[in-house]
Design an enzyme around this catalytic site. Structure first.
Site, short mmCIF file in Angstrom:
data_model
loop_
_atom_site.label_atom_id
_atom_site.label_comp_id
_atom_site.label_asym_id
_atom_site.label_seq_id
_atom_site.Cartn_x
_atom_site.Cartn_y
_atom_site.Cartn_z
N GLU A 153 0.82 -1.21 0.00
CA GLU A 153 0.00 0.00 0.00
C GLU A 153 0.86 1.27 0.00
O GLU A 153 1.48 1.59 1.02
CB GLU A 153 -0.91 0.02 1.23
CG GLU A 153 -1.83 1.22 1.30
CD GLU A 153 -2.75 1.18 2.50
OE1 GLU A 153 -3.73 1.95 2.51
OE2 GLU A 153 -2.51 0.39 3.43
N GLU A 159 2.49 9.78 6.22
CA GLU A 159 2.63 8.48 6.87
C GLU A 159 3.88 7.71 6.44
O GLU A 159 4.34 6.84 7.17
CB GLU A 159 1.37 7.64 6.62
CG GLU A 159 0.13 8.28 7.22
CD GLU A 159 -1.09 7.39 7.13
OE1 GLU A 159 -0.96 6.16 7.22
OE2 GLU A 159 -2.20 7.95 6.96
N HIS A 189 -5.62 7.97 0.61
CA HIS A 189 -4.23 8.36 0.37
C HIS A 189 -4.08 8.95 -1.04
O HIS A 189 -3.36 9.93 -1.24
CB HIS A 189 -3.31 7.15 0.52
CG HIS A 189 -3.25 6.60 1.90
ND1 HIS A 189 -2.83 7.34 2.98
CD2 HIS A 189 -3.57 5.38 2.39
CE1 HIS A 189 -2.88 6.59 4.07
NE2 HIS A 189 -3.32 5.40 3.74
N HIS A 212 -9.13 0.36 -1.26
CA HIS A 212 -9.80 0.86 -0.07
C HIS A 212 -10.76 1.97 -0.48
O HIS A 212 -10.36 2.99 -1.01
CB HIS A 212 -8.78 1.36 0.95
CG HIS A 212 -8.26 0.28 1.84
ND1 HIS A 212 -7.11 0.39 2.59
CD2 HIS A 212 -8.75 -0.97 2.10
CE1 HIS A 212 -6.92 -0.72 3.26
NE2 HIS A 212 -7.90 -1.56 2.99
N GLU A 247 -12.21 1.01 4.45
CA GLU A 247 -11.31 1.33 5.56
C GLU A 247 -11.56 2.80 5.87
O GLU A 247 -10.89 3.70 5.36
CB GLU A 247 -9.85 1.08 5.19
CG GLU A 247 -8.95 1.20 6.42
CD GLU A 247 -7.48 1.16 6.08
OE1 GLU A 247 -6.79 0.23 6.53
OE2 GLU A 247 -7.01 2.07 5.37
#
Length: 272
Positions: A153, A159, A189, A212, A247
Site C-alpha cells: 500500500e 505516513e 491516500h 480501499h 477502511e
C-alpha cells in the site's frame, strides 16, 4: 467488483479508520444484514483468531475474507520491514509470514501498510527501499507457498516517505520482478497524492490488487467530496474484479458508516 468492510481487533489502533471494532461475531452479523460480500480483518497478531472460529463465522454469514492487515505489527509490536536494526527487520518479516500462513487458507491476501516504515537519518531512503524490496521479494515467495498474495500500500506523505503514488508503486514492484505482490490503492491516500484518481488507477493497471473505498476525509464513501463514478469506470477499464473495502472512520457510528458505504457502493456500481 465486490464489497467489503473492515473489522479491527487491535486496541492500540483505536481511533483509526476501521468500521467495526472488537466483536468479530457481531461485525459479521451486521455485515451480512447490510449486504456486504466480505470483511477485511485487522487482528493483533497471526494467532489472535482461531481459524476454525473464523471459518464458521464467515460460513454462517455467507461472507468471504477480503484481506488481512498487518498493521498491528507496527502499532502494537513496533516492527518495521525497514528498521535500522536487522533483528527487528527479521522479526517483522516473520510476523508477516505468519499472517500469510493464517490468511492463505481463506484465499485472502495480506496487507503491507504501516509496517513498510519510513526513511530517516539512520536509514536513508535508498537503503530503506532496498530493505523493503528485499522483504517483498521474500514475502512474494512465501505467499506462493500458501497460494495467496501480498498487497503493498503506497501511503500518503504524512505516513511514509518511501512510495506515495500508484505509479511509483507500480514501478517499484515492476523493478522487483515479483509475481504475487500487487498494489493496495487506497482512495483516501490517493486523494492527497494523485492529480486524478481515475487516471492513477488506469496507469497502475495490472498492478491494482485491492481498493480501499474511502472518501476524501477518510469517512464513508459519499460523506466527502470524492466522485466515485470515474473511479469505478477506470477500475472496469483495467479489468479489476476485486474488492472495494471500507477502511473508513466509524462516523457517526459503525453501523451508520457501514450502511452509508454499502449504499454508496451500490450507487457507484450502477453509475460507473
Amino acid at each position: 467488483m465486490k464489497s467489503a468492510v473492515t473489522v479491527s481487533l487491535v486496541p492500540e489502533a483505536r481511533g483509526g479508520p476501521f468500521v467495526f471494532w472488537d466483536d468479530l461475531a457481531a461485525a459479521c452479523r451486521t455485515a451480512k444484514a447490510l449486504g456486504f460480500d466480505a470483511i477485511e480483518l485487522f487482528p493483533p497478531g497471526p494467532d489472535a483468531v482461531d481459524p476454525r472460529d473464523l471459518r464458521e463465522l464467515l460460513d454462517d454469514n455467507g461472507l468471504s475474507l477480503a484481506a488481512v492487515g498487518t498493521g498491528a505489527g507496527w502499532v502494537k509490536h513496533k516492527l518495521s520491514l525497514t528498521a535500522a536494526d536487522g533483528a527487528t527487520r527479521d522479526k517483522a518479516l516473520d510476523f508477516v509470514k505468519k499472517v500469510i500462513e493464517f490468511a492463505g487458507p481463506f484465499g485472502a491476501p495480506v496487507i503491507i501498510g504501516s509496517m513498510q516504515g519510513r526513511a530517516d537519518d539512520a536509514v536513508p531512503k535508498p537503503v530503506a527501499l532496498r530493505y523493503l524490496g528485499n522483504a517483498l521479494f521474500k514475502l512474494d515467495e512465501h505467499a506462493g507457498d500458501y497460494d495467496t498474495r501480498v498487497l503493498y500500500e503506497p501511503l500518503n506523505r504524512y505516513e511514509t516517505n518511501l512510495v506515495n503514488t500508484q505509479s511509483d508503486g507500480a514501478a517499484f514492484l515492476a523493478g522487483l520482478g515479483v509475481q504475487r505482490v500487487a498494489l493496495l490503492c487506497d482512495l483516501y491516500h490517493m486523494n492527497i497524492e494523485e492529480v486524478n484518481l481515475a487516471d492513477a488507477l488506469r496507469a497502475a493497471g495490472k498492478y491494482v490488487g485491492h481498493v480501499h473505498f474511502a472518501d476524501s476525509n477518510r469517512r464513508a464513501a459519499g460523506m466527502g467530496h470524492t466522485d466515485f463514478t470515474p473511479v469505478v469506470k477506470a477500475l472496469r477499464e483495467i479489468g479489476y474484479a476485486g474488492y472495494l473495502s471500507a477502511e473508513v472512520l466509524p462516523l457517526p457510528d459503525p453501523e451508520a458508516a457501514a450502511r452509508q458505504t454499502i449504499e454508496a457502493f451500490k450507487e457507484a456500481m450502477a453509475r460507473g
